[in-house]
Design a protein around this motif. Structure first.
Motif, PDB file in Angstrom:
ATOM      1  N   GLY A 125       0.817  -1.213   0.000  1.00 33.39           N
ATOM      2  CA  GLY A 125       0.000   0.000   0.000  1.00 33.39           C
ATOM      3  C   GLY A 125       0.848   1.259   0.000  1.00 33.39           C
ATOM      4  O   GLY A 125       0.650   2.165  -0.827  1.00 33.39           O
ATOM      5  N   LEU A 126       1.818   1.330   0.915  1.00 35.63           N
ATOM      6  CA  LEU A 126       2.701   2.497   0.951  1.00 35.63           C
ATOM      7  C   LEU A 126       3.573   2.569  -0.298  1.00 35.63           C
ATOM      8  O   LEU A 126       3.863   3.662  -0.802  1.00 35.63           O
ATOM      9  N   GLY A 127       3.987   1.406  -0.807  1.00 33.94           N
ATOM     10  CA  GLY A 127       4.793   1.394  -2.033  1.00 33.94           C
ATOM     11  C   GLY A 127       4.034   1.966  -3.211  1.00 33.94           C
ATOM     12  O   GLY A 127       4.599   2.725  -4.023  1.00 33.94           O
ATOM     13  N   ALA A 128       2.752   1.635  -3.314  1.00 30.35           N
ATOM     14  CA  ALA A 128       1.933   2.161  -4.419  1.00 30.35           C
ATOM     15  C   ALA A 128       1.772   3.673  -4.307  1.00 30.35           C
ATOM     16  O   ALA A 128       1.862   4.407  -5.303  1.00 30.35           O
ATOM     17  N   ILE A 129       1.555   4.150  -3.084  1.00 31.53           N
ATOM     18  CA  ILE A 129       1.399   5.595  -2.879  1.00 31.53           C
ATOM     19  C   ILE A 129       2.718   6.328  -3.145  1.00 31.53           C
ATOM     20  O   ILE A 129       2.720   7.492  -3.556  1.00 31.53           O
ATOM     21  N   ALA A 130       3.844   5.627  -2.955  1.00 31.90           N
ATOM     22  CA  ALA A 130       5.151   6.255  -3.148  1.00 31.90           C
ATOM     23  C   ALA A 130       5.545   6.387  -4.614  1.00 31.90           C
ATOM     24  O   ALA A 130       6.479   7.132  -4.933  1.00 31.90           O
ATOM     25  N   VAL A 131       4.859   5.705  -5.529  1.00 28.43           N
ATOM     26  CA  VAL A 131       5.256   5.706  -6.943  1.00 28.43           C
ATOM     27  C   VAL A 131       5.388   7.109  -7.528  1.00 28.43           C
ATOM     28  O   VAL A 131       6.359   7.411  -8.236  1.00 28.43           O
ATOM     29  N   PRO A 132       4.449   8.043  -7.282  1.00 27.78           N
ATOM     30  CA  PRO A 132       4.610   9.391  -7.858  1.00 27.78           C
ATOM     31  C   PRO A 132       5.895  10.100  -7.445  1.00 27.78           C
ATOM     32  O   PRO A 132       6.335  11.025  -8.136  1.00 27.78           O
ATOM     33  N   ALA A 133       6.507   9.677  -6.330  1.00 24.15           N
ATOM     34  CA  ALA A 133       7.739  10.328  -5.875  1.00 24.15           C
ATOM     35  C   ALA A 133       8.870  10.172  -6.884  1.00 24.15           C
ATOM     36  O   ALA A 133       9.831  10.954  -6.867  1.00 24.15           O
ATOM     37  N   THR A 134       8.774   9.189  -7.785  1.00 22.67           N
ATOM     38  CA  THR A 134       9.804   9.027  -8.817  1.00 22.67           C
ATOM     39  C   THR A 134       9.785  10.178  -9.811  1.00 22.67           C
ATOM     40  O   THR A 134      10.756  10.375 -10.548  1.00 22.67           O
ATOM     41  N   SER A 135       8.690  10.952  -9.848  1.00 28.27           N
ATOM     42  CA  SER A 135       8.588  12.106 -10.750  1.00 28.27           C
ATOM     43  C   SER A 135       8.768  13.424 -10.008  1.00 28.27           C
ATOM     44  O   SER A 135       8.372  14.481 -10.505  1.00 28.27           O
ATOM     45  N   LEU A 136       9.368  13.368  -8.826  1.00 31.26           N
ATOM     46  CA  LEU A 136       9.524  14.564  -7.998  1.00 31.26           C
ATOM     47  C   LEU A 136      10.349  15.636  -8.701  1.00 31.26           C
ATOM     48  O   LEU A 136      11.439  15.381  -9.195  1.00 31.26           O
ATOM     49  N   GLU A 137       9.811  16.858  -8.761  1.00 28.99           N
ATOM     50  CA  GLU A 137      10.522  18.027  -9.263  1.00 28.99           C
ATOM     51  C   GLU A 137      10.566  19.057  -8.148  1.00 28.99           C
ATOM     52  O   GLU A 137       9.551  19.368  -7.536  1.00 28.99           O
ATOM     53  N   LEU A 138      11.759  19.586  -7.880  1.00 29.73           N
ATOM     54  CA  LEU A 138      11.923  20.533  -6.788  1.00 29.73           C
ATOM     55  C   LEU A 138      12.032  21.960  -7.318  1.00 29.73           C
ATOM     56  O   LEU A 138      12.583  22.199  -8.387  1.00 29.73           O
TER      57      LEU A 138
END
Length: 740
Positions: A378-391
């Motif tokens: 569950g947490l892994g699925a929610i974490a997927v968008p973090a791979t597209s993180l732009e700062l």
């Protein structure tokens, strides 16, 4: 340690009047110091080691009086349909506004004329006046801001559209209302948790005293140590959070000791000796996380971290001394009516009903694999968008569309192009070879040919003729990837020109500073994580006498933080559920967000870990089987951890309603991170992993066991010393009557 804290708790209980008097005196002294200290200004924001900062420093030297780091504002005008800003009537109105701005404050450095500065759009519909100030935005007085905000009131009445942008309108973040809401929610949760108004009031009272001492001390020292007006914000938030948590844990353990039939002084000593040990080490992990912010090497963040760490130390000291003293004053009222009934029932030999924590722990013990898989996936699925993180850093384009800053931003974008809101300043230092003018001409010609450049303004030389500045307007908005690539391209070109001519070429300006800041934060994230998690791992290994338990704690924390970052990216970068949360403009995630989340959430996560698992460790050391120890830990700790987490989630979630995109993002990110860590990692994944590991969870190599200091967090040595009633104040021993 447990023995020392046991005696400290009993001493504070017996001498409660003196202890309370000492803390009241400290609060009064800190308050007097804060009231009598000079008003804190905003400490200068600098990013050592970056090109943008080097260029700012150079401009301060070569262009004295130009206030390179001073606040700026743009007053933007748009003529009614069918009219132009070059019409005589509108010119006169703009002239009057310029005069008002110039005479409105002695902090104004300069006010430009749009008609001589070529600040009128090609179609003549839009014009702007640039206002430069002698001080930074945080140092502007209320009178100066008011004069700026009232600019153009008459012009609006005559049909002109007048909006104001720039950092001059950025005031220091306001505090107060959110904290009040958070304290109110905390009070409700604590009353529900303890079933007693007195027991609920103690953590709130002591947490507020701790925050009062800490924040007042920071305010008193702000001018001397150049702490700035924003330094106390993090200290207030963290101090309130851990102050409630630590007091909650001590009071909860005290009530449990009373339920075992111990006298009040003995119960206070044992509560501080056992739960107090956990508080000390939980506090140390928070201090490590906050002091570790110095790794980023941004003075403002370092000061905020040290100040907040000092407030945490105060919260720990209050939990160990003032809480047992206040418990002495509270008497039997620390138990509500239901609590006293339950104690009487237990004393009469009645069976104790399993609470929700006990039932949940037994459920996890029956299905550890299923719980673990669901939690991790569950947490892994929610974490997927973090791979597209732009700062990035927010600008006026991320403000709500109803604000004048956003309206000014949009007017400038429509009239002059999207990149006009984020001009780049190219600084050419030709002092070494006395060739600034020629080098600036070469830089201008080269930059004009680059992709993504809209306008290159003529260069400006300083009086000495050894330094030139060139303003470059990008085609795209300040926070875009294309603008960042343009900054890197100009810097690469500057490096080649420097090699040929000897003139140094630097790129600065707010946009370049934001890009450098984001890069610095990104570069510092891994070293910061390694330092904080590494030191906390060693500390938890000492606490739990285990290798696998600290490893599990660290990995669980990383999973919850990455999942929280994924949720932040999905909402604020992709726009998912943006309408529900009031996100009007998507864009890059704030540069500070990852490190800020790590620092704040790590401290709270380790609090929950220590509070929950130390009780399991205590039960295991005292003879319970691994499964039984897990149930015991949840029986006594789940309610406390849940209450602490709900309080923190409510406090952080209060920031989501802010109109500031940055504050909204911080509130959402911290709230969701605490939710994931407390209720998914600590309440589900932790017991599932411990159930699967069994006795192996508490394994420690013999050589390491001998090398590590024995701090006796679980109170084993204390229990042996006290014996089965032969100890001072223990059950069955002769006790001294306690006067209430």
């Amino acid at each position: 340690m447990a023995t020392f804290l046991y005696h400290l708790g009993r001493l504070a209980f017996r001498r409660r009047r003196y202890v309370a008097l000492i803390w009241v005196a400290l609060l009064a002294l800190a308050g007097i110091g804060a009231l009598s200290a000079p008003t804190a200004t905003s400490s200068s924001f600098s990013i050592p080691g970056t090109e943008a900062q080097s260029a700012f420093d150079l401009l301060e030297q070569r262009f004295p009086g130009a206030s390179a780091d001073g606040a700026t504002a743009r007053v933007v005008f748009k003529a009614p349909a069918g009219e132009k800003m070059t019409d005589a009537g509108h010119k006169a109105e703009v002239g009057e506004i310029r005069d008002e701005l110039t005479s409105g404050s002695d902090q104004v450095s300069s006010v430009t004329d749009p008609y001589t500065a070529k600040a009128v759009s090609k179609d003549g519909s839009t014009a702007y006046v640039s206002v430069a100030y002698k001080v930074s935005s945080m140092e502007l007085t209320d009178e100066t801001r008011t004069a700026l905000e009232e600019t153009g009131t008459d012009a609006r009445a005559r049909g002109l559209t007048v909006e104001i942008g720039g950092d001059a309108l950025q005031a220091a973040p306001e505090t107060g209302s959110t904290e009040i809401i958070g304290v109110a929610i905390a009070a409700v949760v604590l009353v529900i948790t303890f079933g007693s108004v007195v027991a609920a009031g103690l953590p709130l009272l002591t947490a507020l005293i701790g925050v009062g001492v800490g924040v007042s001390t920071i305010t008193a020292l702000a001018s001397v140590l150049d702490l700035g007006s924003t330094t106390s914000i993090l200290a207030m938030m963290i101090g309130l959070a851990v102050g409630i948590d630590y007091a909650l844990f001590i009071v909860s353990r005290y009530r449990a000791e009373l339920a075992e039939g111990r006298e009040r002084e003995e119960a206070a000593g044992r509560a501080v000796g056992t739960a107090g040990s956990a508080v000390v080490f939980a506090g140390l992990t928070v201090v490590i996380a906050l002091v570790g912010l110095a790794v980023v090497n941004i003075p403002m963040l370092s000061k905020m971290g040290f100040a907040a760490a000092g407030t945490v130390v105060i919260a720990v000291l209050i939990a160990l001394t003032l809480i047992p003293a206040m418990l002495g004053f509270a008497g039997k009222r620390v138990h509500g009516r239901k609590g006293r009934t339950a104690m009487e029932n237990k004393a009469a030999g009645g069976a104790e009903r399993p609470n929700m924590g006990t039932r949940w722990a037994r459920f996890v013990l029956r299905r550890p694999v299923a719980v673990l898989i669901v939690g991790v996936l569950g947490l892994g699925a929610i974490a997927v968008p973090a791979t597209s993180l732009e700062l990035g850093l927010p600008d006026d384009g991320s403000q709500p569309v109803s604000t004048t800053q956003r309206k000014a931003y949009d007017l400038l974008s429509d009239g002059f192009g999207a990149g006009f809101n984020g001009p780049l300043v190219v600084v050419v230092d030709g002092k070494a070879d006395n060739n600034a003018k020629a080098a600036a001409a070469e830089v201008s010609d080269t930059v004009k040919k680059m992709d993504g450049v809209a306008v290159v303004a003529p260069s400006t030389l300083n009086k000495a003729g050894d330094t030139a500045t060139i303003t470059v307007i990008p085609e795209d908005r300040p926070s875009s990837v294309q603008t960042e690539e343009l900054v890197h391209s100009i810097r690469d070109t500057g490096g080649r020109i420097a090699a040929d001519s000897g003139a140094e070429v630097l790129v600065t300006g707010a946009t370049a500073m934001n890009i450098d800041f984001s890069q610095k934060m990104n570069d510092a994230l891994l070293p910061y994580l390694a330092l904080v998690v590494g030191l906390a791992f060693l500390l938890l290994m000492v606490v739990f006498r285990s290798v696998l338990v600290p490893l599990k704690a660290a990995l669980g924390f990383l999973l919850s933080v990455v999942a929280a970052l994924g949720a932040v990216v999905a909402v604020f970068q992709w726009g998912w559920l943006g309408g529900l949360l009031g996100v009007e403009q998507t864009g890059p995630v704030m540069s500070m967000m990852p490190i800020f989340m790590v620092g704040v959430v790590f401290g709270l996560a380790m609090d929950y870990e220590v509070f929950l698992v130390t009780r399991m460790r205590e039960a295991y050391v005292h003879g319970e089987r691994p499964g039984g120890a897990i149930v015991t830990g949840f029986q006594h700790g789940a309610r406390v951890v849940s209450a602490a987490a709900v309080i923190m989630i409510a406090v952080f979630a209060g920031f989501i309603g802010s109109g500031e995109a940055m504050i909204k993002m911080i509130g959402f990110g911290l709230a969701i991170a605490v939710f994931f860590d407390a209720f998914v990692v600590r309440m589900a994944i932790v017991p599932a992993v411990l159930a699967l590991l069994g006795d192996k969870a508490w394994w420690l190599p013999r050589w390491l066991d001998r090398a590590l200091p024995n701090v006796d967090v679980e109170g084993e040595a204390l229990r042996k010393r006290l014996g089965d009633g032969a100890a001072e104040g223990g059950p069955g021993a002769e006790r001294e009557l306690v006067r209430v």
